[in-house]
Design a protein around this motif. Structure first.
Motif, mmCIF file in Angstrom:
data_model
loop_
_atom_site.group_PDB
_atom_site.id
_atom_site.type_symbol
_atom_site.label_atom_id
_atom_site.label_comp_id
_atom_site.label_asym_id
_atom_site.label_seq_id
_atom_site.Cartn_x
_atom_site.Cartn_y
_atom_site.Cartn_z
ATOM 1 N N ARG A 50 0.832 -1.211 0.000
ATOM 2 C CA ARG A 50 0.000 0.000 0.000
ATOM 3 C C ARG A 50 0.868 1.263 0.000
ATOM 4 N N ALA A 51 2.027 1.201 0.655
ATOM 5 C CA ALA A 51 2.943 2.338 0.607
ATOM 6 C C ALA A 51 3.390 2.593 -0.837
ATOM 7 N N ALA A 52 3.703 1.508 -1.560
ATOM 8 C CA ALA A 52 4.093 1.648 -2.961
ATOM 9 C C ALA A 52 2.933 2.194 -3.798
ATOM 10 N N GLN A 53 1.714 1.753 -3.489
ATOM 11 C CA GLN A 53 0.541 2.302 -4.160
ATOM 12 C C GLN A 53 0.447 3.808 -3.952
ATOM 13 N N GLY A 54 0.666 4.247 -2.714
ATOM 14 C CA GLY A 54 0.611 5.674 -2.411
ATOM 15 C C GLY A 54 1.655 6.459 -3.178
ATOM 16 N N LEU A 55 2.854 5.891 -3.330
ATOM 17 C CA LEU A 55 3.897 6.548 -4.121
ATOM 18 C C LEU A 55 3.462 6.697 -5.578
ATOM 19 N N GLY A 56 2.849 5.656 -6.118
ATOM 20 C CA GLY A 56 2.360 5.732 -7.490
ATOM 21 C C GLY A 56 1.270 6.771 -7.651
ATOM 22 N N ALA A 57 0.340 6.820 -6.691
ATOM 23 C CA ALA A 57 -0.736 7.810 -6.749
ATOM 24 C C ALA A 57 -0.187 9.226 -6.650
ATOM 25 N N ALA A 58 0.810 9.415 -5.766
ATOM 26 C CA ALA A 58 1.415 10.740 -5.614
ATOM 27 C C ALA A 58 2.141 11.160 -6.885
ATOM 28 N N ALA A 59 2.719 10.200 -7.608
ATOM 29 C CA ALA A 59 3.438 10.535 -8.837
ATOM 30 C C ALA A 59 2.499 10.938 -9.960
ATOM 31 N N LEU A 60 1.341 10.278 -10.061
ATOM 32 C CA LEU A 60 0.473 10.547 -11.208
ATOM 33 C C LEU A 60 -0.540 11.663 -10.976
ATOM 34 N N ALA A 61 -1.054 11.792 -9.740
ATOM 35 C CA ALA A 61 -2.164 12.713 -9.504
ATOM 36 C C ALA A 61 -1.850 14.168 -9.853
ATOM 37 N N PRO A 62 -0.707 14.750 -9.434
ATOM 38 C CA PRO A 62 -0.470 16.165 -9.752
ATOM 39 C C PRO A 62 -0.319 16.438 -11.242
ATOM 40 N N GLN A 63 0.060 15.414 -12.014
ATOM 41 C CA GLN A 63 0.301 15.639 -13.444
ATOM 42 C C GLN A 63 -0.995 15.785 -14.224
ATOM 43 N N THR A 64 -2.099 15.280 -13.673
ATOM 44 C CA THR A 64 -3.356 15.305 -14.425
ATOM 45 C C THR A 64 -3.795 16.730 -14.724
ATOM 46 N N MET A 65 -3.784 17.612 -13.726
ATOM 47 C CA MET A 65 -4.201 18.988 -13.976
ATOM 48 C C MET A 65 -3.175 19.721 -14.847
ATOM 49 N N THR A 66 -1.896 19.452 -14.641
ATOM 50 C CA THR A 66 -0.858 20.082 -15.460
ATOM 51 C C THR A 66 -1.093 19.791 -16.938
ATOM 52 N N ILE A 67 -1.342 18.530 -17.270
ATOM 53 C CA ILE A 67 -1.531 18.139 -18.674
ATOM 54 C C ILE A 67 -2.834 18.709 -19.220
ATOM 55 N N ILE A 68 -3.896 18.714 -18.398
ATOM 56 C CA ILE A 68 -5.174 19.278 -18.848
ATOM 57 C C ILE A 68 -5.012 20.751 -19.214
ATOM 58 N N ILE A 69 -4.372 21.506 -18.332
ATOM 59 C CA ILE A 69 -4.198 22.944 -18.567
ATOM 60 C C ILE A 69 -3.310 23.193 -19.786
ATOM 61 N N GLY A 70 -2.320 22.327 -19.993
ATOM 62 C CA GLY A 70 -1.441 22.485 -21.144
ATOM 63 C C GLY A 70 -2.050 22.003 -22.442
ATOM 64 N N THR A 71 -3.103 21.180 -22.375
ATOM 65 C CA THR A 71 -3.698 20.590 -23.571
ATOM 66 C C THR A 71 -4.908 21.377 -24.065
#
Length: 528
Positions: A105-126
């Protein structure tokens, strides 16, 4: 699929699926608590770590991952995060003991932390500016859908296939998102470089880790000197972190203090944390009660929550419009008051032998309150934020919200464990007189073990007695003990949510038409 590469709506679908996957696990796991306790022979505090470690990793690294996205590219970070989250989901499903599950679950949290902030960045840039609002609206609605789907889908999977499928269901979704991300999502970079404040990341993570461990394990270690030392260390580390951020050491600070000069933003940061404490109070102890005391299946327990979450989703867009007309302050205060009132009503209704429909009025009131919170909360927070700071403001606000989830989960869990130890022992003492003298000590030890060994749903903790009469007394004592523990546990989130409602008095009354923060692609930085 090459002709769809870079298409804004195909990109949005890809990002939303990845975001949905991470949010689903925040609520679905709560439904599986009794099943995981029984199958893994885990204690309640170990299962609380299964929940807390995921949120802890997510909260501690959310802003830092946003900055890494600026350095390495948000597409690269998103793909890496999805891959790590999907692989960790497989490890969660294969776990054979609590330690393995907590590590996965700790590894899951690391994966979620890596992907979640990028979603808004890519949306705003797209998306171009004229269509960005609609895209962000869809992105924001994903959170509401995940909240609704989490308990119900989790309950369905636990009841029909077992708790491991709560994690296995992520595998096909993650694989699909990986294929879509590689083929559809463009490499969006804005040419602005940010320095990563590594000391700040370490201090923030250490503060949260000390606090969470102390609150989660306090009952197990009888709140000894070591636990209090950890609480003191958390306070000291927090002070060092704040000084470090104020001095701007280590390059660009994780926490821009300039944001908190605006009263509305500062108050909404506090309110967002109180809301998360309330959400933990609604899901964690109530799910344990529904399955352990009322013997509801995981599916039925999830469906009990479903009407309230549907009401919340339906009211959310209307609450946003009301916030524009009346001012978000008043909509928020009403929502928080309804949320606290619904939790208080639920506390009064909870008892042994209740039916599912008896909870619906209280839960629907709470759901109506939740529906009035998220849109107006962001509106008030961002009202006076400089558009150039909108990215950082969004990231900090969401990080504070996740920190509220971490602290809320640990604090609610700590109160629940403490009250269970007291109430089950008291029930054992009160009912021992109904039994022969030779079995009273074993009877009391069996109920005391129920508080320590994790509330295995449906066992009644009869202590191994074969007598139907003793088993009946033990089951009754167990059920009443859990109810008596649940009521003071819910008092904590009720008080915290009420404090959030009172804090809204500090917000100035403002309506639409004034200055609004609109994220700009050139300022896409730290987001969640």
């Amino acid at each position: 699929m090459s002709r769809w590469r870079g298409d804004p709506w195909a990109v949005l679908l890809t990002l939303s699926l990845g975001f949905f996957m991470t949010l689903l696990d925040l609520t679905a796991v709560n439904v599986a608590v009794p099943s995981m306790i029984g199958d893994l022979h885990a204690s309640l505090d170990e299962v609380l770590w299964v929940i807390n470690i995921y949120i802890l990793a997510l909260a501690a690294l959310l802003i830092a991952s946003g900055r890494l996205g600026d350095v390495r590219g948000p597409r690269t970070m998103f793909i890496g995060g999805v891959a790590l989250f999907t692989a960790a989901s497989v490890l969660c499903a294969l776990a054979q003991d609590p330690a393995q599950l907590i590590a996965a679950r700790a590894a899951q949290g690391l994966g979620a932390a890596a992907l979640a902030p990028q979603t808004m960045t890519i949306i705003i840039g797209t998306f171009p500016a004229e269509r960005r609002g609609a895209a962000l609206g869809v992105w924001g609605a994903v959170a509401g859908v995940a909240t609704i789907a989490g308990p119900t889908l989790g309950g369905l999977l636990v009841s029909t296939a077992g708790w491991r499928w709560i994690f296995l269901v992520n595998v096909p979704i993650g694989a699909l998102v990986l294929v879509m991300a590689v083929t559809l999502v463009p490499d969006v970079r804005h040419g602005t470089h940010h320095k990563l404040d590594i000391p700040g990341v370490v201090l923030a993570a250490a503060t949260l880790a000390c606090l969470t461990f102390a609150l989660t394990e306090g009952q197990r270690y009888a709140w000894n000197a070591g636990i209090w030392a950890l609480l003191g260390a958390a306070a000291l580390l927090l002070a060092v972190f704040l000084v470090h951020q104020a001095k701007g050491q280590g390059g660009e600070p994780l926490l821009p203090f300039a944001l908190f000069r605006d009263r509305g933003y500062a108050v909404m940061s506090f309110v967002s944390a109180t809301v998360q404490v309330g959400m933990i109070g609604l899901f964690l102890p109530v799910m344990i009660y529904l399955q352990s005391v009322l013997q509801f299946s995981a599916l039925k327990a999830g469906l009990v929550m479903a009407p309230a979450m549907v009401v919340s989703a339906v009211l959310s867009p209307f609450a946003g419009r009301m916030a524009d007309r009346l001012g978000g302050k008043y909509v928020l205060m009403s929502g928080l008051a309804l949320f606290a009132a619904g939790l208080a009503w639920l506390t009064g209704v909870a008892g042994v032998g209740r039916t599912w429909w008896e909870f619906q009025p209280a839960l629907i009131v709470a759901g109506a309150g939740i529906g009035c919170l998220f849109g107006p909360m962001v509106t008030v927070a961002m009202y006076n934020v400089d558009p150039r700071m909108a990215g950082a403001a969004s990231g900090v606000l969401n990080t504070v919200r996740q920190i509220g989830t971490v602290i809320g989960s640990a604090a609610v869990g700590a109160v629940l464990q403490n009250r269970l130890a007291v109430s089950l022992h008291q029930e054992a003492v009160n009912r021992a007189g109904e039994l022969p003298a030779g079995v009273r000590e074993r009877f009391a030890a069996g109920l005391d073990g129920a508080a320590k060994d994790g509330l295995a749903a449906g066992t009644g903790h009869s202590g191994g007695f074969q007598s139907p009469h003793i088993q009946q007394v033990a089951a009754s004592a167990f059920e009443h003990g859990v109810v008596h523990a649940m009521r003071p546990t819910l008092a904590l989130p009720i008080a915290v949510v009420a404090a959030g409602a009172v804090a809204c008095f500090l917000v100035r009354s403002e309506r639409a038409g004034g200055r609004r923060a609109v994220p700009d692609a050139a300022d896409a930085r730290t987001r969640a």
